[in-house]
Scaffold this active site. Structure first.
Site, PDB file in Angstrom:
ATOM      1  N   ASP A   1      43.982  48.015  34.268  1.00  0.00           N
ATOM      2  CA  ASP A   1      45.207  47.258  34.555  1.00  0.00           C
ATOM      3  C   ASP A   1      46.264  47.696  33.543  1.00  0.00           C
ATOM      4  O   ASP A   1      46.221  47.317  32.378  1.00  0.00           O
ATOM      5  CB  ASP A   1      44.941  45.744  34.418  1.00  0.00           C
TER       6      ASP A   1
ATOM      7  N   LYS B   1      50.201  44.668  40.616  1.00  0.00           N
ATOM      8  CA  LYS B   1      49.848  43.373  40.044  1.00  0.00           C
ATOM      9  C   LYS B   1      51.094  42.717  39.486  1.00  0.00           C
ATOM     10  O   LYS B   1      51.976  43.391  38.962  1.00  0.00           O
ATOM     11  CB  LYS B   1      48.809  43.613  38.940  1.00  0.00           C
TER      12      LYS B   1
ATOM     13  N   LYS C   1      47.437  42.113  43.385  1.00  0.00           N
ATOM     14  CA  LYS C   1      46.810  41.104  42.528  1.00  0.00           C
ATOM     15  C   LYS C   1      47.866  40.220  41.879  1.00  0.00           C
ATOM     16  O   LYS C   1      48.607  40.680  41.008  1.00  0.00           O
ATOM     17  CB  LYS C   1      45.978  41.802  41.444  1.00  0.00           C
TER      18      LYS C   1
END
Lengths: 299, 484, 286
Positions: free
Chosen positions: A136, A199, A235
């Site tokens: 991430d 995300k 996400k």
């Protein structure tokens, strides 16, 4: 990977987005739909601990919880992944050996991203070598707001290269991007630069994920799929603290991208306390009583 | 816990709003002079749930004698009501607003049962707006000198008000609130197919202590309506309904002293420019034509989409239609409810057939239509033009006629090419384009980057054959005042 | 044996709570028979300073609420006051008003709250305009809240006078700090209790008790206060306010009249006093 044509990116009307989101929140999810939704939500959670005070011990405990959410409830799915700092990856990997639960690692000078490219690359390489299945990363928000879109694009592409087999989630940090138009623009850049997932947030600032920014990002994914046939994942992270909110996100996902995205390979929740609230709701579905957190483990 | 197969499609189970707490009588009488009284006709007609074909209640049919009694009561009440201190008048109206709020859920459920609209809309839009309308006009009662400075104002007298079936309680609020706030008294006839919430409102009016005769509610069909229009002791007529009937009413009162306001039909143009926020514009199209099953006078029933984006807009529109849920109005997840009556369904079907016969390309959302009740799937007609019947005439259903355009002047001309002039929508992110369009479009209400938005403070009404006069806002007071 | 009453302690109303004055000082209110009615907080400049901080903190969010919402809140205040009518009549009678006058004052107060509740979503229409400028622009003017207002409440009509000033201020989206009447400060604090139970957000109205001669200069000079309203006819005080308000050019409004029970003491112009006019231009040709 070519740079997207930012001139053709559609404009976003904030009030219109909020009204659409409002409709999603009005859906009433009950009975078997609710149970199905709660199961889906659980299966999509990236159980997260990203504290300065993390130690191998608390990471191990969280991993145990990931694999044993609430043993007294039968037939519930496991979470999708855990999310930790690079130095904790190996402990998580060890603890989760033999399970299907992935280990995601933040990287690139998380959460601020204010480091040199070299530092970001070695941060990522380290996490990948330690065994992280997913990375991430954070984008350089300062550069984005200054209009240096090529810089942002190149950075993401470089990180993607060193990810190897690990899949890449790109954190836009929407709370710092100011407008929904910027969120859309940043989504385009991230997707074209090689993101497997986009995300919303690091979860370290307010506001973290909101439904409007998520909606804008889902639409970016939809338009990309129409153009290329490639499915990108999404996400939302931070601020999804209750089952009720998670179900609203799932309604939004269902009615924007549809059934093909309703699985953990294309949608995740970045959350720490969500799991227990979902478990309480599932328990209530069974028992008929409102539950207390006392009956659920906190790890 | 049963094992859930996460690979199965996620469906929403029905989530029905409970009917347990509502109070409905079997039979309803007329509300005249503060009491519920049997009609002189002794006749009742059925009020039917358009989703289930079940009879919900029996409604009285008011005849000439009944109207006469109602008008007498209104005239008698007018003497004291118009002289009551304005701030005390206001307090009655504030009470009514509050009581609607207190019983909001019951009203919403009955509205959906009686009329067919989704509970989500009656609960979140109709009922709150109705309460707020009473709240808004209550506040004007003692402030009229500021609305129209340097004038001597008087109420008109007795207002005869006839309202339609598409927003039953809301239309009653739009009519009653400003009328009584200005000191008038009222004889109101709700639509034949949707009398119930008006009758429940009569209960609230009774409970609020409003002096008897100030508001009278008389139920019935077209005949009852014409008794009201033609009654010599009514001073003002307010009508919302079809243009055809509106013209009839205007002819009927020619030569009399009666004042008139009309809120009639429309064929709203909804215009999407290439520089619009596309996804939100698509949502706007949905709201413009499928809100309330398209039973909206100001519906955006003619879509004009700029050619360069027409393909993508139509594609997104069809996709968005796939997530619309048509179903039981009392299911909280229903987006599109039942068509109000068999007559209206027949009318809509007739137009759909005409559209196909005239060569329009039809697209309809696939859905399972139940045998009972009145249902129409959301429908698009592509490749039509201003010359097609379905583009000219008001259908009053979930049917959208789609045309493309190339330039600003072209779309303005086409949008204005209609005897109607109620509403229009403009979608563009460019401010100057908005102001240009809003200035040139011949419509009483223009929505920019939104559609079907209503507020008690915002004046609503049409130009040309869409009506005369405005409802809502400061300007809505004019209809109920005489300038001495 | 007769039942012993529980006497009320009157504290300040700041930030939605009831703190004592930070100075710990008091002054006494006595009735016509020189009997003690209450020990009131003798507020200091620090209490005022703290109140302004709260008023500023919540001003933007209060301004951003819909007019509908503000109107409903004010109507709720009226509902709550109506429910406590007898309490207020009694409290006004304690300082010497006759029952008839007290009842009249309380009823007028309730009606005045309703009056202003009704203005919340209408005054904008009365004072705004679309301006037909000669150039190709759409030009409109509308009112916006001035911000934080400090108020020296009227000494006569301790309840009605205070409400007559507070209601138009807050219905227009401003927040305020009020100095209660010196003659009957008790009813001001009791009114704070009504505000507290009426969905008025904490900090929108703050009420202090104390002495004009001590606090006036701070009410007038504080640079984070955008307007000051003074009710009274003491020319010395008026001059001081006009002088000190020059520091940050805060808007000054002096109400010299005393007939707060008269209809002329309510109008949308009381709202307009605490509003600024903003004019906006936009091209209207493509």
């Amino acid at each position: 990977m070519s740079f997207p044509n930012l001139l053709t990116v559609p404009k976003i009307d904030k009030i219109g987005v909020e009204e659409r989101v409002n409709r999603f929140c009005k859906r009433s999810i009950k009975n078997s739909s609710k149970t199905h939704g709660l199961h889906l939500a659980l299966s999509m959670i990236d159980l997260t601990t990203l504290d300065g005070k993390d130690t191998p011990e608390n990471v191990k405990r969280m991993c145990y919880k990931a694999n044993h959410l609430h043993d007294s409830l039968q037939g519930i799915p496991k979470v999708a992944a855990v999310c930790v700092y690079p130095t904790m990856v190996k402990y998580a990997k060890n603890e989760l050996k033999g399970t299907k639960i992935k280990v995601a690692s933040v990287a690139t000078g998380f959460p601020s991203g204010q480091s040199s490219l070299d530092v970001k690359l070695s941060d990522t390489k380290f996490a990948v070598n330690e065994g992280a299945d997913e990375i991430d990363m954070v984008i350089s928000r300062g550069k984005f707001l200054a209009g240096e879109y090529n810089f942002v694009f190149d950075e993401i592409a470089s990180i993607k290269e060193v990810c190897g087999k690990a899949h890449l989630k790109v954190i836009l940090e929407t709370g710092e991007l100011d407008t929904l138009d910027n969120v859309r623009k940043a989504s385009e850049i991230a997707i074209y630069a090689g993101a497997d997932f986009i995300k919303t947030s690091t979860g370290k600032i307010n506001p973290a994920s909101t439904m409007p920014v998520t909606y804008v990002m889902l639409n970016a994914i939809k338009d990309y799929y129409k153009k290329t046939g490639i499915k990108i994942g999404m996400k939302p992270a931070g601020g999804i603290s209750s089952a009720k909110i998670a179900l609203q996100y799932l309604v939004m996902l269902n009615e924007t991208l549809g059934h093909e995205w309703m699985n953990k390979d294309l949608f995740r929740f970045g959350a720490s306390s969500l799991a227990n609230d979902v478990l309480m709701q599932l328990q209530r579905q069974e028992s008929g009583y409102y539950e207390s957190i006392d009956y659920f483990s906190k790890d | 816990m049963s094992n859930i197969d996460l690979n199965k499609i996620w469906n929403y189970t029905t989530a029905n709003e409970s009917k347990d707490h509502i109070l409905l009588k079997e039979k309803y009488d007329l509300f005249i002079n503060g009491k519920f009284v049997k009609s002189n006709s002794r006749k009742y007609f059925n009020s039917v749930n358009p989703a289930t074909d079940e009879i919900i209640a029996k409604i009285s049919e008011a005849n000439k004698e009944d109207i006469d009694l109602a008008v007498k009561a209104a005239n008698s009440a007018f003497k004291s009501w118009s002289k009551l201190k304005a701030k005390e008048r206001a307090k009655y109206i504030f009470r009514i607003a509050r009581m609607i709020q207190e019983r909001a859920k019951e009203f919403a459920v009955i509205e959906s049962m009686d009329g067919g609209k989704p509970i989500r809309e009656s609960r979140d839009i109709d009922i709150p707006l109705a309460a707020n309308h009473f709240f808004y006009y209550a506040g004007w009662a003692d402030k009229l000198e500021y609305a129209f400075p340097n004038t001597s104002l008087e109420p008109i007298g007795v207002a005869g008000q006839i309202i339609p079936w598409n927003f039953p309680l809301l239309m009653a609020a739009w009519k009653i609130a400003p009328a009584i706030a200005c000191g008038n008294t009222v004889v109101l006839k709700p639509a034949e197919t949707t009398s119930l919430t008006a009758l429940k409102l009569a209960e609230i009016i009774q409970e609020s202590g409003l002096p008897k005769g100030v508001v009278n509610i008389v139920t019935g069909g077209g005949k009852t309506g014409s008794e009201i229009v033609n009654h010599p002791n009514i001073d003002k007529i307010a009508f919302t309904g079809s243009t055809k009937v509106g013209k009839l009413i205007k002819r009927s009162i020619a030569g009399t002293h009666k004042k008139l306001t009309l809120e009639l039909g429309g064929k709203g143009a909804n215009i999407i420019f290439a520089d619009a926020a596309i996804d939100q514009a698509v949502e706007g199209i949905i709201n413009a034509i499928f809100f309330n099953q398209g039973h909206v006078c100001c519906a955006g029933s003619r879509l004009f989409v700029q050619e360069s984006i027409s393909e993508i807009v139509i594609e997104k529109l069809k996709e968005r239609m796939s997530s619309l849920i048509i179903g039981d109005p009392l299911d909280k997840n229903t987006d599109i409810g039942a068509i109000n009556s068999k007559e209206q369904l027949a009318t809509i079907k007739k137009y759909i057939n005409i559209g196909m016969e005239e060569g329009g390309e039809i697209y309809q959302k696939k859905c399972i239509i139940s045998e009972t009740g009145n249902w129409c799937p959301p429908t698009l007609f592509l490749n039509v033009s201003q010359s097609h019947t379905i583009v000219q005439e008001e259908i009053f259903g979930p049917v959208l006629a789609i045309q493309t355009f190339r330039t600003i002047d072209e779309v303005i001309e086409k949008a204005n090419n209609t005897p109607y002039g109620l509403s229009a929508g403009v979608w563009t992110e460019k401010g100057s384009k908005i102001f240009k369009l809003t200035k040139e479009l011949n419509a009483g209400v223009v929505w920019a980057n939104t559609y079907n938005k209503f507020d008690p403070t915002s004046p609503f009404g049409g130009v040309k054959e869409s009506g005369i006069g405005r409802e809502g806002g400061l300007h809505g007071l004019k209809a109920y005042l005489k300038f001495k | 044996m007769a039942r012993i009453n529980v006497l009320k302690t009157y504290k300040n109303f700041i930030g939605g709570k009831f703190p004592r004055t930070e100075s710990g000082r008091y002054f006494q209110i006595k009735n016509g028979n020189n009997e003690l009615l209450a020990n009131m907080c003798l507020s200091s400049r620090k209490d005022f300073r703290n109140a302004v901080v709260f008023a500023r903190k919540v001003q933007k969010s209060w301004q951003n609420k819909s007019s509908l919402n503000r109107g409903q809140v004010l109507y709720r205040v009226a509902e709550m006051l109506e429910g406590r009518k007898s309490q207020f009549i009694e409290e006004l009678m304690m300082t010497g008003l006759s029952k008839l006058h007290a009842k009249n004052e309380v009823e007028l107060s309730i009606d005045r709250l309703i009056y202003y509740a009704g203005w919340s979503d209408k005054f904008q229409q009365v004072f705004s305009s679309v301006n037909p400028v000669a150039s190709n622009h759409f030009n409109f003017s509308l009112l916006q809240s001035v911000g934080v207002v400090s108020v020296i409440s009227p000494n006569e009509y301790s309840l009605l006078g205070m409400i007559s000033v507070i209601a138009p201020i807050i219905v227009g989206g401003n927040t305020c700090v009020i100095l209660s009447s010196e003659k009957n400060p008790m009813v001001g604090i009791s009114f704070a209790e009504v505000l507290n139970t009426s969905d008025v957000p904490a900090g929108v109205v703050n009420i202090l008790t104390g002495k004009r001669k001590e606090l006036l200069s701070h009410f007038a000079s504080h640079k984070d206060v955008n307007a000051i309203i003074y009710c009274g006819d003491n020319n010395q005080e008026i001059k001081e306010i006009q002088h000190l308000s020059s520091e940050n050019l805060k808007r000054v409004k002096i109400y010299k009249h005393k007939n707060w029970d008269h209809n002329s003491s309510q109008s949308p112009f009381f709202i307009e006093t605490c509003q600024e006019l903003k004019t906006i231009w936009h091209p209207n040709k493509v």
